[in-house]
Design a protein around this motif. Sequence first.
Motif, PDB file in Angstrom:
ATOM      1  N   ASP A  96       3.276   4.434   7.296  1.00  0.00           N
ATOM      2  CA  ASP A  96       2.709   4.203   8.531  1.00  0.00           C
ATOM      3  C   ASP A  96       1.827   2.816   8.391  1.00  0.00           C
ATOM      4  O   ASP A  96       0.921   3.002   7.387  1.00  0.00           O
ATOM      5  CB  ASP A  96       1.968   5.391   9.208  1.00  0.00           C
ATOM      6  N   PRO A  97       1.970   1.861   8.955  1.00  0.00           N
ATOM      7  CA  PRO A  97       1.222   0.599   8.775  1.00  0.00           C
ATOM      8  C   PRO A  97      -0.374   0.935   8.658  1.00  0.00           C
ATOM      9  O   PRO A  97      -1.259   0.415   8.015  1.00  0.00           O
ATOM     10  CB  PRO A  97       1.652  -0.067   9.962  1.00  0.00           C
ATOM     11  N   SER A  98      -0.761   1.845   9.711  1.00  0.00           N
ATOM     12  CA  SER A  98      -2.215   2.165   9.558  1.00  0.00           C
ATOM     13  C   SER A  98      -2.906   2.720   8.393  1.00  0.00           C
ATOM     14  O   SER A  98      -3.853   2.610   7.856  1.00  0.00           O
ATOM     15  CB  SER A  98      -2.683   2.995  10.657  1.00  0.00           C
ATOM     16  N   ALA A  99      -1.885   3.850   7.786  1.00  0.00           N
ATOM     17  CA  ALA A  99      -2.212   4.379   6.681  1.00  0.00           C
ATOM     18  C   ALA A  99      -2.228   3.533   5.499  1.00  0.00           C
ATOM     19  O   ALA A  99      -3.003   3.509   4.504  1.00  0.00           O
ATOM     20  CB  ALA A  99      -1.131   5.647   6.347  1.00  0.00           C
ATOM     21  N   ALA A 100      -1.237   2.470   5.244  1.00  0.00           N
ATOM     22  CA  ALA A 100      -1.170   1.766   4.362  1.00  0.00           C
ATOM     23  C   ALA A 100      -2.328   0.598   4.457  1.00  0.00           C
ATOM     24  O   ALA A 100      -2.780   0.366   3.133  1.00  0.00           O
ATOM     25  CB  ALA A 100       0.163   0.767   4.675  1.00  0.00           C
ATOM     26  N   GLU A 156      -0.444  -9.727   2.844  1.00  0.00           N
ATOM     27  CA  GLU A 156      -1.001  -8.355   3.312  1.00  0.00           C
ATOM     28  C   GLU A 156      -1.869  -8.355   4.396  1.00  0.00           C
ATOM     29  O   GLU A 156      -2.266  -7.366   5.094  1.00  0.00           O
ATOM     30  CB  GLU A 156      -1.671  -7.814   1.812  1.00  0.00           C
ATOM     31  N   SER A 157      -2.644  -9.513   4.656  1.00  0.00           N
ATOM     32  CA  SER A 157      -3.672  -9.596   5.494  1.00  0.00           C
ATOM     33  C   SER A 157      -2.848  -9.812   7.013  1.00  0.00           C
ATOM     34  O   SER A 157      -3.800  -9.951   7.884  1.00  0.00           O
ATOM     35  CB  SER A 157      -4.521 -10.936   5.351  1.00  0.00           C
ATOM     36  N   ALA A 158      -1.770  -9.992   7.216  1.00  0.00           N
ATOM     37  CA  ALA A 158      -1.190 -10.117   8.419  1.00  0.00           C
ATOM     38  C   ALA A 158      -1.524  -8.933   9.349  1.00  0.00           C
ATOM     39  O   ALA A 158      -1.790  -7.852   8.893  1.00  0.00           O
ATOM     40  CB  ALA A 158       0.350 -10.183   8.156  1.00  0.00           C
ATOM     41  N   GLU A 159      -1.171  -9.234  10.786  1.00  0.00           N
ATOM     42  CA  GLU A 159      -1.665  -8.111  11.812  1.00  0.00           C
ATOM     43  C   GLU A 159      -0.798  -6.902  11.657  1.00  0.00           C
ATOM     44  O   GLU A 159       0.387  -6.876  11.130  1.00  0.00           O
ATOM     45  CB  GLU A 159      -1.484  -8.745  12.938  1.00  0.00           C
ATOM     46  N   ASP A 160      -1.267  -5.911  12.181  1.00  0.00           N
ATOM     47  CA  ASP A 160      -0.516  -4.535  12.583  1.00  0.00           C
ATOM     48  C   ASP A 160       0.912  -4.613  12.545  1.00  0.00           C
ATOM     49  O   ASP A 160       1.847  -4.123  12.176  1.00  0.00           O
ATOM     50  CB  ASP A 160      -1.285  -3.621  13.060  1.00  0.00           C
ATOM     51  N   ALA A 161       1.010  -5.721  13.769  1.00  0.00           N
ATOM     52  CA  ALA A 161       2.453  -5.669  14.459  1.00  0.00           C
ATOM     53  C   ALA A 161       3.376  -6.275  13.442  1.00  0.00           C
ATOM     54  O   ALA A 161       4.697  -5.848  13.474  1.00  0.00           O
ATOM     55  CB  ALA A 161       2.387  -6.733  15.836  1.00  0.00           C
ATOM     56  N   GLU A 163      -7.503  -1.224   2.104  1.00  0.00           N
ATOM     57  CA  GLU A 163      -8.784  -1.327   2.244  1.00  0.00           C
ATOM     58  C   GLU A 163      -9.565  -0.831   1.025  1.00  0.00           C
ATOM     59  O   GLU A 163     -10.845  -1.070   0.740  1.00  0.00           O
ATOM     60  CB  GLU A 163      -9.509  -1.316   3.593  1.00  0.00           C
ATOM     61  N   GLY A 164      -8.963   0.309   0.313  1.00  0.00           N
ATOM     62  CA  GLY A 164      -9.743   1.146  -0.424  1.00  0.00           C
ATOM     63  C   GLY A 164      -9.674   0.401  -1.963  1.00  0.00           C
ATOM     64  O   GLY A 164     -10.409   1.100  -2.621  1.00  0.00           O
ATOM     65  N   ARG A 165      -8.853  -0.605  -2.099  1.00  0.00           N
ATOM     66  CA  ARG A 165      -8.554  -0.976  -3.269  1.00  0.00           C
ATOM     67  C   ARG A 165      -9.774  -2.196  -3.678  1.00  0.00           C
ATOM     68  O   ARG A 165     -10.483  -2.691  -2.680  1.00  0.00           O
ATOM     69  CB  ARG A 165      -7.145  -1.827  -3.393  1.00  0.00           C
ATOM     70  N   GLY A 195       0.863  -1.345   0.055  1.00  0.00           N
ATOM     71  CA  GLY A 195      -0.047  -0.096  -0.049  1.00  0.00           C
ATOM     72  C   GLY A 195       0.830   1.318   0.003  1.00  0.00           C
ATOM     73  O   GLY A 195       0.407   2.196   0.289  1.00  0.00           O
ATOM     74  N   ALA A 196       2.292   1.044  -0.076  1.00  0.00           N
ATOM     75  CA  ALA A 196       3.145   2.226   0.017  1.00  0.00           C
ATOM     76  C   ALA A 196       2.948   3.181  -1.294  1.00  0.00           C
ATOM     77  O   ALA A 196       3.451   4.538  -1.550  1.00  0.00           O
ATOM     78  CB  ALA A 196       4.440   1.845   0.167  1.00  0.00           C
TER      79      ALA A 196
END
Length: 217
Positions: free
Chosen positions: A142-146, A161-166, A151-153, A17-18
């Motif tokens: 930032d992971p939250s922005a990514a 890509e589905s892995a947790e934020d950590a 999610e908008g795609r 998502g970068a």
Amino acid sequence: MTHLRRGGFLAFEGGDGAGKTTQLDLLESWFQELAVPYERTREPGGTVIGERIRSLVLEHDQGEVDPRTEALLFAASRAAHVVQRIEPALQAGRFVLCDRYVDSSVAYQGVGRELGAQAVAEINAFATGGLQPDLTVVLDIDPSAARARREGRDGLSDRIESAEDAFHDRLRHAFLDRAAAAPQRYLVLDAAASAQALHAAIRERVQEMLGQELSNP
């Protein structure tokens, strides 16, 4: 392994998502305007076997893939990619524009999957014969922005890509650590900037490489 080549090797890295695809599209258009010989490719993939491996490690319906197997599959795909696509292009004097390379394995499997950055780097040094990009562009996000961008795609996120934020936070710092260790080979940019601003910064750095190449026919 000795790498005799002209051309130039550019890799694009960053979290999912970068905006790598957008920047590769813009750089490719610029190369076309300048009539610069180039080849665009991606990892995992870029070859017949690489694309098959890509489906094995990224698609949700391929069964369980443990971290060590994942790392070795990516390295195998990369070995074929270097031999079949990247090295021939460089030796022919073309520039290679690559979506992901060794840094992704070190970040995702070495740090994200916690296999160890050094261990994964060593596996990939063997797989590539030590071939490194002339320039690696890291789009830092930032992971939250990514996640919001993903999610908008359209379509579902792949298995990684589905892995947790950590997980995504760990790999973000891994990319930055790799860049900090060899700043002469990296260009780190804030992915929150506009696409055109990022392209301008990338173009400025790549122009230096083009000047060197064109002055040494």
